[in-house]
Each structure stands twice: as structure tokens, then as C-alpha cells.
Design a protein around this motif. Structure first.
Motif, short mmCIF file in Angstrom:
data_model
loop_
_atom_site.label_atom_id
_atom_site.label_comp_id
_atom_site.label_asym_id
_atom_site.label_seq_id
_atom_site.Cartn_x
_atom_site.Cartn_y
_atom_site.Cartn_z
N PRO A 129 55.24 42.58 47.30
CA PRO A 129 54.33 41.43 47.20
C PRO A 129 53.94 40.98 48.60
O PRO A 129 54.70 41.14 49.55
CB PRO A 129 55.17 40.38 46.48
N PRO A 186 52.12 37.64 50.80
CA PRO A 186 51.59 36.28 50.75
C PRO A 186 50.07 36.29 50.78
O PRO A 186 49.45 37.17 51.40
CB PRO A 186 52.16 35.63 52.02
N ALA A 187 49.48 35.31 50.13
CA ALA A 187 48.02 35.27 50.07
C ALA A 187 47.40 35.27 51.45
O ALA A 187 46.33 35.86 51.67
CB ALA A 187 47.58 34.02 49.30
N TYR A 234 51.86 42.71 39.64
CA TYR A 234 51.03 41.70 40.31
C TYR A 234 50.15 41.01 39.27
O TYR A 234 49.49 41.65 38.46
CB TYR A 234 50.14 42.35 41.37
N GLN A 235 50.15 39.67 39.32
CA GLN A 235 49.36 38.86 38.41
C GLN A 235 48.05 38.45 39.09
O GLN A 235 47.85 38.67 40.27
CB GLN A 235 50.16 37.61 38.04
N GLN A 252 47.33 37.39 42.93
CA GLN A 252 48.37 37.91 43.82
C GLN A 252 47.89 39.14 44.59
O GLN A 252 46.95 39.83 44.18
CB GLN A 252 49.62 38.26 43.02
N GLY A 302 49.23 42.69 47.05
CA GLY A 302 50.32 43.63 47.25
C GLY A 302 50.00 44.65 48.32
O GLY A 302 48.85 44.82 48.73
N GLN A 325 46.72 41.82 34.98
CA GLN A 325 47.82 42.21 35.85
C GLN A 325 47.86 43.72 36.01
O GLN A 325 47.32 44.46 35.18
CB GLN A 325 49.16 41.72 35.29
N GLY A 338 47.08 38.83 52.52
CA GLY A 338 46.46 39.75 51.57
C GLY A 338 45.08 40.20 52.00
O GLY A 338 44.40 39.54 52.80
N ASP A 369 44.79 43.72 45.09
CA ASP A 369 44.70 42.33 44.68
C ASP A 369 44.20 42.28 43.25
O ASP A 369 43.59 43.23 42.76
CB ASP A 369 43.82 41.49 45.62
#
Length: 237
Positions: A200, A202-203, A184-185, A188, A190, A172, A206, A167
Motif C-alpha cells: 500500500p 500513502p495517497a 486495494y479499495q 487507494q 499501490g 477494488q 501515489g 490506483d
């Protein structure tokens, strides 16, 4: 009496900083050990130094923060193993910068310093069993699970799957392996499973490490409340 004598002897083993020092243990709660290139194993304490080639291990319920000479930081979580493969930083020689790490197990939060920012982004990399993390000037978290993450949760309260979870809090990162690459920004999440490309996430699914606000017990809640203890560094057989 014997214990007191051993502690005095061990305290004398702590040496002043050397030119090849990579970082200092700036905060510690619990047990942090190191296996050095010559095979020696030591218990580290506050202000102990670590160097390139060191394999660092935290014990159960143990947290350690390392302050690197370029201003970067690594905060190690419980039951984590990290090897400093190479670390080079000289203020007037940016072309020689290197910061190469291996996360073998467990989790950490990384706040990158000048290495990887001032000259060559490729000078910094964090290798894990499933992928390599590169940076673009950042604050990120990483957790590698191999049937040992029962004490962690995703944002929806699930036990994390085996593999690498990342995360990003600021900046990034780029996560790559032989099967692909993913950027990943900030904000975000992963995941890289065994024999999978970076994906990626979804939050809601995560695993918050750098962005944690209480689900996985942020290190500050522990490192800010250190118990009194004997501060020593000792070589173990």
C-alpha cells in the motif's frame, strides 16, 4: 498522387467485424499500431477492430480508447504496449469468459465489463512484469515504469519509481505476485517494485492514473480535442 492511391488501398483493408473481435478503437489521438499473431503490423484508426493475440502500441503523445464487446474499456496512454493474450465473451456462455491482458510498458485505465463479473472473477487478469492484477468489478489505473516515467508525477510532484503503480477509482483490485498479495479499495494507491511484494502507498506518494485530476493529464483532455486527420488502416512491411 501516390500517397492518395496508397490511402485508398489501405482504406480497403478495413474489414467488417468478425466473431473473434475483442474490441473496437472508439477514440484515438495520435498513433496506435498493432502487431498481429501472423507478424503483420498495422496502423489502426477509429473503428478498427482488435483481436486476441494482438500487441498494441501507442506512440509518443498518443492516447487510444478501446471499447470491448462485453462493455469494458481500456484507455492506453503514450508509449504503452499492451498484449491481448485472450478474450472470449458470448452473451449466453458466461462459463467461457476470458479477459487476459499483459501490460508490458506504459500506463492505462481499465473499466471492466461483464467478463470477470457475471461468473468467475478469475476470468479477468492484467499481467505486468512485477505482478498480476485481478478485479472485483472496478475502474482502476496501472502504470509500469522502467526509467521511462519522467513525464509522470506522484501526488507530491515526484517522478515515479521503477515498478508497477496502481490506483482505484471504483470497486477494488487484488495485486499479487510470488511474494505476496494486496487488496486495494477505491481511493487507494499501490506499488510493486522489482522483487518486492505488492505494498500500500500513502495517497501523498501515489501515482494518479484512474483517479487523476490533472497531475498526469487525463486522457479526456486529449481525446476530447482530436485534430482532423485521415482515417485509415494500413498494413506495414
Amino acid at each position: 498522387m501516390l500517397r492518395f492511391a496508397v490511402l485508398l488501398f489501405c482504406a480497403g483493408l478495413a474489414l467488417p467485424g468478425l466473431a473473434n473481435d475483442a474490441a473496437t478503437v472508439s477514440q484515438l489521438a495520435g498513433v496506435l499500431s498493432v502487431r498481429q499473431l501472423d507478424g503483420a503490423v498495422k496502423l489502426l484508426a477509429l473503428n478498427s477492430t482488435v483481436r486476441a493475440g494482438d500487441l498494441l502500441s501507442t506512440g509518443p503523445k498518443s492516447y487510444a480508447r478501446l471499447k470491448f464487446v462485453d462493455g469494458g474499456e481500456l484507455t492506453l496512454r503514450p508509449n504503452t504496449q499492451l498484449r491481448i493474450d485472450d478474450f472470449r465473451f458470448e452473451q449466453d456462455k458466461p462459463e467461457q469468459d476470458n479477459a487476459f491482458f499483459q501490460l508490458l510498458k506504459g500506463g492505462l485505465r481499465a473499466v471492466t465489463g461483464l467478463v470477470g463479473k457475471r461468473n468467475n472473477l478469475a476470468a479477468y487478469k492484467m499481467t505486468t512484469p512485477t505482478a498480476t492484477i485481478g478485479i472485483r468489478g472496478t475502474n482502476y489505473g496501472a502504470l509500469y515504469c522502467q526509467d521511462d516515467c519522467a513525464d509522470y508525477q506522484t501526488n507530491t510532484g515526484q517522478v515515479p519509481a521503477n515498478g508497477l503503480h496502481v490506483d482505484v477509482h471504483e470497486g477494488q483490485i487484488v495485486v499479487s505476485n510470488a511474494l505476496g498479495s494486496q487488496q486495494y479499495q477505491a481511493g487507494q494507491f499501490g506499488f510493486v517494485g522489482p522483487n518486492q511484494p505488492p505494498l500500500p502507498v500513502p495517497a501523498s506518494a501515489g501515482v494518479p492514473i484512474a483517479t487523476d485530476r490533472g497531475i498526469n493529464r487525463p486522457p479526456e483532455t486529449v481525446l476530447g480535442e482530436q485534430a482532423d486527420r485521415q482515417n485509415f488502416e494500413c498494413t506495414m512491411e
